[in-house]
Design an enzyme around this catalytic site. Structure first.
Site: not given
Ligand code: PEP
Length: 257
Positions: A236-237, A102, A176, A170, A215, A9-11, A100
């Site tokens: 994500g990150g 966010e 994050g 999640e 994470s 997930n590049w957001k 998600h």
């Molecule tokens: C996400 O945005 O779904 C996520 C899991 O981010 P991260 O891996 O950065 O925690």
């Protein structure tokens, strides 16, 4: 046997040019893992990169799936700024992230809206990746199970119990923050989710892939993916670096063999 699914997930990151060079690097780094078809990787760039990435995937015959980060539940019409399932399908998208955290928090998306989005995805032949997860205060209050059950109940009202879906657990406090859940907590939450899916889907729930997200890194992926109800990761990150996402795919592959 559920095939592990790794979703990037590049957001709101990566221009088209950056996305194309990420793809080329990822294909080099992970081709050996993806070629043997033991794991699936789906990456979810911003909308602007979907079509050019699809063209590159087809041109280079890559074993990589394309996902979107959101959609709207109508096919067409006066919905400024929205994107329809049909438009995503036309770009070669197979999966779409729905709900998600966010979007639930920053854009006030309700579970009712998310259920409509998931239903529209399924109707267009896309697989929704439905995200659920608790806040830190809910966890600390010992209410994680009740929270997940309520979110699933509301967000899955579209589900007929047999169409393909993916659920991503999640925990919001892990997204994050660099503070992933423990493997035991991730497994426990994914098992709660699967039990819940059984109520609607019966034995089909055993085919639904449940991902952990929060994470995930190349360092902790193998352990987080070791639980029997954890079928992959939403990343994500760490997915912004092609080499790191390839390493996470490799960890899932080893864990599955
Ligand atoms: C996400 O945005 O779904 C996520 C899991 O981010 P991260 O891996 O950065 O925690």
């Amino acid at each position: 046997m559920r095939k592990p699914l790794l979703a990037a997930n590049w957001k709101m990151n990566q221009t088209v040019a950056e996305s194309l060079s990420w793809l080329a690097e990822f294909d080099r780094d992970a081709a050996d893992v993806l070629d043997n078809q033991e794991v699936e990787a789906v990456f979810c760039p911003p909308f602007t990169a979907l079509y050019p990435l699809r063209q590159a995937i087809v041109a280079h015959k890559m074993d990589i799936l394309l996902g979107a980060q959101d959609l709207f539940w109508q096919e067409a019409g006066a919905f400024t700024g929205e994107i329809s399932p049909v438009m995503l399908a036309e770009c070669g998208v197979s999966h779409v992230i729905c709900g998600h955290s966010e979007r639930r928090t920053l854009l006030q998306e309700s579970s009712e809206m998310i259920s409509k989005k998931c239903g529209a995805a399924v109707a267009a032949g896309l697989v929704p990746i439905l995200c659920v997860g608790e806040t830190l205060s809910i966890r600390e209050g010992g209410l994680t199970q009740e929270w997940l059950e309520a979110q699933l109940f509301e967000s899955l009202s579209f589900w007929d119990g047999k169409s393909e879906i993916v659920v991503a657990y999640e925990p919001i406090w892990a997204i994050g923050t660099g503070q992933a859940a423990t493997a035991a907590d991730a497994e426990a939450a994914c098992a709660i989710i699967r039990d819940n899916l059984r109520e609607k889907g019966g034995s089909y729930a055993d085919q639904v892939r449940i991902l952990y997200g929060g994470s995930v890194t190349p360092q902790n992926a193998a352990e987080l993916l070791s639980g029997s109800d954890v079928d992959g990761a939403l990343v994500g990150g760490a997915s912004l670096k092609a080499a790191a996402f390839a390493a996470i795919c490799r960890a899932a592959f080893r864990e599955n063999c």
